[in-house]
Design an enzyme around this catalytic site. Sequence first.
Site, PDB file in Angstrom:
ATOM      1  N   HIS A 609     110.644  39.561  68.437  1.00  0.00           N
ATOM      2  CA  HIS A 609     109.865  38.482  69.047  1.00  0.00           C
ATOM      3  C   HIS A 609     109.009  39.034  70.178  1.00  0.00           C
ATOM      4  CE1 HIS A 609     113.371  35.672  67.695  1.00  0.00           C
ATOM      5  NE2 HIS A 609     112.651  36.099  66.685  1.00  0.00           N
TER       6      HIS A 609
HETATM    7  C1  FAD Z   1     112.098  41.000  60.426  1.00  0.00           C
HETATM    8  C2  FAD Z   1     111.635  39.849  61.256  1.00  0.00           C
HETATM    9  C3  FAD Z   1     112.363  38.667  61.252  1.00  0.00           C
HETATM   10  C4  FAD Z   1     111.939  37.579  62.007  1.00  0.00           C
HETATM   11  N1  FAD Z   1     112.626  36.411  61.914  1.00  0.00           N
HETATM   12  C5  FAD Z   1     112.142  35.313  62.529  1.00  0.00           C
HETATM   13  C6  FAD Z   1     112.741  34.045  62.335  1.00  0.00           C
HETATM   14  O1  FAD Z   1     113.717  33.909  61.593  1.00  0.00           O
HETATM   15  N2  FAD Z   1     112.222  32.967  62.969  1.00  0.00           N
HETATM   16  C7  FAD Z   1     111.143  33.078  63.787  1.00  0.00           C
HETATM   17  O2  FAD Z   1     110.718  32.068  64.354  1.00  0.00           O
HETATM   18  N3  FAD Z   1     110.544  34.266  63.999  1.00  0.00           N
HETATM   19  C8  FAD Z   1     111.004  35.376  63.366  1.00  0.00           C
HETATM   20  N4  FAD Z   1     110.371  36.565  63.522  1.00  0.00           N
HETATM   21  C9  FAD Z   1     109.192  36.617  64.389  1.00  0.00           C
HETATM   22  C10 FAD Z   1     107.993  35.840  63.839  1.00  0.00           C
HETATM   23  O3  FAD Z   1     107.938  35.917  62.438  1.00  0.00           O
HETATM   24  C11 FAD Z   1     106.717  36.377  64.468  1.00  0.00           C
HETATM   25  O4  FAD Z   1     106.822  36.327  65.868  1.00  0.00           O
HETATM   26  C12 FAD Z   1     105.491  35.558  64.063  1.00  0.00           C
HETATM   27  O5  FAD Z   1     105.355  35.534  62.669  1.00  0.00           O
HETATM   28  C13 FAD Z   1     104.271  36.151  64.729  1.00  0.00           C
HETATM   29  O6  FAD Z   1     103.124  35.476  64.326  1.00  0.00           O
HETATM   30  P1  FAD Z   1     101.704  36.005  64.731  1.00  0.00           P
HETATM   31  O7  FAD Z   1     100.727  35.060  64.163  1.00  0.00           O
HETATM   32  O8  FAD Z   1     101.679  36.262  66.191  1.00  0.00           O
HETATM   33  O9  FAD Z   1     101.561  37.448  64.063  1.00  0.00           O
HETATM   34  P2  FAD Z   1     101.849  37.935  62.564  1.00  0.00           P
HETATM   35  O10 FAD Z   1     102.482  36.877  61.745  1.00  0.00           O
HETATM   36  O11 FAD Z   1     102.529  39.234  62.683  1.00  0.00           O
HETATM   37  O12 FAD Z   1     100.383  38.125  61.958  1.00  0.00           O
HETATM   38  C14 FAD Z   1      99.523  39.166  62.268  1.00  0.00           C
HETATM   39  C15 FAD Z   1      98.719  39.517  61.026  1.00  0.00           C
HETATM   40  O13 FAD Z   1      97.623  40.322  61.392  1.00  0.00           O
HETATM   41  C16 FAD Z   1      97.467  41.344  60.440  1.00  0.00           C
HETATM   42  N5  FAD Z   1      96.775  42.456  61.062  1.00  0.00           N
HETATM   43  C17 FAD Z   1      97.248  43.294  62.004  1.00  0.00           C
HETATM   44  N6  FAD Z   1      96.307  44.194  62.317  1.00  0.00           N
HETATM   45  C18 FAD Z   1      95.224  43.921  61.566  1.00  0.00           C
HETATM   46  C19 FAD Z   1      93.937  44.514  61.458  1.00  0.00           C
HETATM   47  N7  FAD Z   1      93.594  45.548  62.194  1.00  0.00           N
HETATM   48  N8  FAD Z   1      93.066  43.976  60.567  1.00  0.00           N
HETATM   49  C20 FAD Z   1      93.412  42.895  59.815  1.00  0.00           C
HETATM   50  N9  FAD Z   1      94.614  42.309  59.886  1.00  0.00           N
HETATM   51  C21 FAD Z   1      95.509  42.814  60.763  1.00  0.00           C
HETATM   52  C22 FAD Z   1      98.891  41.686  60.052  1.00  0.00           C
HETATM   53  O14 FAD Z   1      98.931  42.383  58.834  1.00  0.00           O
HETATM   54  C23 FAD Z   1      99.530  40.309  60.002  1.00  0.00           C
HETATM   55  O15 FAD Z   1      99.397  39.717  58.737  1.00  0.00           O
HETATM   56  C24 FAD Z   1     110.776  37.684  62.796  1.00  0.00           C
HETATM   57  C25 FAD Z   1     110.054  38.866  62.815  1.00  0.00           C
HETATM   58  C26 FAD Z   1     110.460  39.942  62.045  1.00  0.00           C
HETATM   59  C27 FAD Z   1     109.648  41.207  62.064  1.00  0.00           C
END
Ligand code: FAD
Length: 679
Positions: A609
Amino acid sequence: MLYKLLFILTLLTIGSTTNNEEEATVETVSDENEESRNYVNNDEDQAEKEGRKARLLYSYRPYPMIDIMLQTAAPNYVPKHPNDIFDFLRDSFPLPGGLQAPYEEYDYIIVGAGSAGSALAMRLSEDKNVTVLLLEAGKPEMLLTDIPAMAPYFQSTDYTWQYYMEPQPGVCTGMLNGRCFWPRGKAVGGTSVINYMIYTRGRPQDWDRIAADGNYGWSYKDVLYYYMKSEKASLGGYEKTPFRSRDGVVPVEFVPKRTKLIKAFLDAGEILGHPTVDYNSPHELGFGYVQATTIYGHRCSAAKAFLHKHKKRRNLHILPESTVTKVLIDPQTNTAYGVNYVRKRLKSTVRARKEVILSAGPIASPQLLMLSGVGPKEHLESVGIPVIKDLPVGKTLYDHICFPGLIFELNTTGVSFNEGKALNLREAITWLRNGETDLSSPGGVEGIGYIKTPISDDPEPVPDIELISIGGSIIADGGPDGSRAVRRGMRIREDVFDGAFGEIDRISKDTWSTFPMLLHPKSVGRIELKDSNPFSHPLMYGNYLTDPKDVATFIAAFRHVQALVATPPFQRFGAKLHRAEYPLCRSMVFDSDEYWECALRTLTATLHHQIATCRMGPVGDPLAVVDPELRVHGVQRLRVVDSSVLPRTVSAHTHAPAMMIGEKAADLIKWTWNVVNKI
Ligand SMILES: Cc1cc2nc3c(=O)[nH]c(=O)nc-3n(C[C@H](O)[C@H](O)[C@H](O)COP(=O)(O)OP(=O)(O)OC[C@H]3O[C@@H](n4cnc5c(N)ncnc54)[C@H](O)[C@@H]3O)c2cc1C
Ligand SMILES: *[C@@H]1O[C@H](CO)[C@@H](O)[C@H](O)[C@H]1NC(C)=O
Ligand SMILES: *[C@@H]1O[C@H](CO)[C@@H](O)[C@H](O)[C@H]1NC(C)=O
C-alpha cells in the site's frame, strides 16, 4: 465454453505437477533489463522474443503441461503475439470504430489504467464531446486472473512490475537477497488485476485529518460520496445502510466460501470486546467478514468494473502495452502538452489539448514526474535531468507492512484452506458455475479486525493495527510438492521458510493465522531515480521499523492475538502457537519481545500500500507535490490521480481509496473545464 474447459484442464495440471525451479525468478523476470535494451536498441528483436519466451516459460514453469495442452486442444488458435500462448484467453481493447491508429491529439491523456486511471477514464469519457486516451504499459487481463485463489501466482508473471526495495539493514532479512518484493500490477486494470480484492475505506478520522491539513474537498463526508458513487454492494443487508450503495459499478460482496475459523475469529473478538460489524461503517470499530471486490467469487478488477462495458465509446481510446517515458512540458510556460510513449518498440508522441493525467501508481507516477524534470532539484541534477520545477517528489513514502509468521496449529483436519485440495476439477467446475468454492477465496483471507493497541496515543477511535484473519496460513500453499506460490510470491528464502515452518505437516495439519498490519507507521520511506533511463526501476527505500514505536505496536498486536487464541472459540480447535525458528533469532527465548522483534525483521512483508510519493497539500506545504485538486504545483495542465497523492496513512487497503480518487478527480477535471455544474 471450449476455453473454459481448457482452463479447467489447466487448473488440474497446476494442482498435480511439481516445481523444482526455485529462486531463478530474480534474474529471469526482470522487465527492467529487457525493456531498457529495447529502448536503447530497437533491432534486438530476436533477443526480445527469447526474453519473452524465457519469462513466459518461467512464469508457468511449475506447470509444463500447460503449453502442450493449450496447443493440442486449440488447433485453430493463431497467437497474435508469437510465443504468447495465453493470448486467446486474454481480453482485448481494439480502438473503436475500426480505427487503425490513435489520433495525434486528445483532450485528455491518462497514463496508467489502474484502480484510479480506469475510473477516471470511464468518467471523463462520459462526455461525448471530449476525447480521452488511456495509455497502459501492461496487457489486458485473462480468465486465470479472475480466480481469486490464484492471486499469488501472478506476482511472478509479466502481469507484474517486479520491483524490489533496496536492501536495508534489519528488515526483510529472511527474504531473497535480503530485499522486500514490491510487486505492482502491470495490466489494463493495474494492481487490481493481481491484488487480494479486499475492500476497505478507512476511518472517518483518517479523511477528516487529511482535510484539516488544508486539503479542501477530502473530508470523510466528501469522499464518502465518491466511495458510494462507484459501489454496488451486496453484503447480506449492510448495503441498505446510508453509507453503502447498490447503484455503482464496482461489486462488493462477501467471499462465498468460508471455513469454521472465521467464526472462531469473530466469536473470540466478541469475547475481547470487538463487536462483529460492517468494518466499513463510519460508526463502529470492530471485526467483520471480509468484503471483496468480486462478483460471484470472480475477481472484478477496475478494468472490468469501469472499462469493459465502454469499449465501444468512440471517444475513449485504450492502448495496452504502451509505456509512457516522459511527460512533455514547455519549459517557458511550465505547461504540459503531451507525452512520449513506446509501443511495440516504436516511440511515439501524442499531444493533449486540455490535460495530461498521471495515474501510473505510487512508484511510476513519481518516477515519470522526475524523468520529466519535476522533482527535487539536486537529485534531478545528479542524474542529469534538466529541472523544470523543484518539488519534493518521492520524498515521502508510507507503506503497510505485516507479519505473516504468526501461525497457530490446530488439532483438526480438513477445516482450514489448503491449496492442494482447492485446485481440482470439481472445485473448478463449481467455481465457474457459482463461485462457491475455495477458489473464490482471496488467498484465504476471511475476516478483518481493527484494534487499537495500548501503544497508541491517538485520542480518537482510530485503530493502529488491522488483523487479517486467514482460514489457513502461508504453509498451506500446495503441500510439500506444491506450487508454494505464497512463499514464492513473498520472496521468502526457502531455507528460512523450511527452517521456520518445515516441521508442520503441510497436507494434513490445519492451521489458522492472522497477519497483523501496521496501519499508521511512524517510519517514513522515500523513492528516487536510479538514472535517467525510463526503463530503469527507481530506487525504493521503505525505511521500515526505523521508528521503535512501530516495533512496539507490532509486539502489542502479537500479544493481543495470543489473547484472542486463548479464548474458547479457538481452543475448541486446540489452537497452539507454532514455535518458528529463524536463523538470526536462535539465541533468543521463544515468545519473548526480543524474539518477536527478530521474527518481524526476518519476515517483514508488505501488503503493497505504498502512498504519498506525490503527496497532496495546499500551496505553501513544503512536502506537497499536488494541490487539493491534484494539480502539480507550479506546472499547468498536469495532474496526478492515483494512490500516490494520499498525504497521510489511512486505516485501509488502498484499492478502494484509489478508485475513489479516480472518481473524485473526474469531477474536479470536469469542473475545471466547465463540463458540469458543481454539485
Ligand atoms: C499483491 C498485492 C495485493 C494487494 N491487495 C490489496 C487488497 O486486497 N485490497 C486493496 O484495497 N489493495 C490491495 N493492494 C493495493 C492496491 O491494489 C493498490 O494500492 C491500488 O490498486 C493502486 O491503484 P493505483 O491506481 O494507484 O495504481 P495501479 O493500480 O498500480 O495502476 C497503475 C497503472 O499504471 C501503469 N503504468 C505504470 N507505469 C506506466 C508507464 N510508464 N506507462 C504506462 N502505464 C504505466 C501500470 O502498469 C498500472 O497498470 C494490493 C497490492 C498488491 C501489489
Ligand atoms: C465541444 O468541444 C468543442 C472543442 O473542444 C467546443 O468548441 C464546443 O463548444 C463543445 N461543445 C459542447 C456542446 O460542449
Ligand atoms: C482439540 O482440542 C480441544 C481442546 O483440548 C478438544 O476439546 C477437542 O476435542 C480436540 N479436537 C480433536 C478433533 O481432537
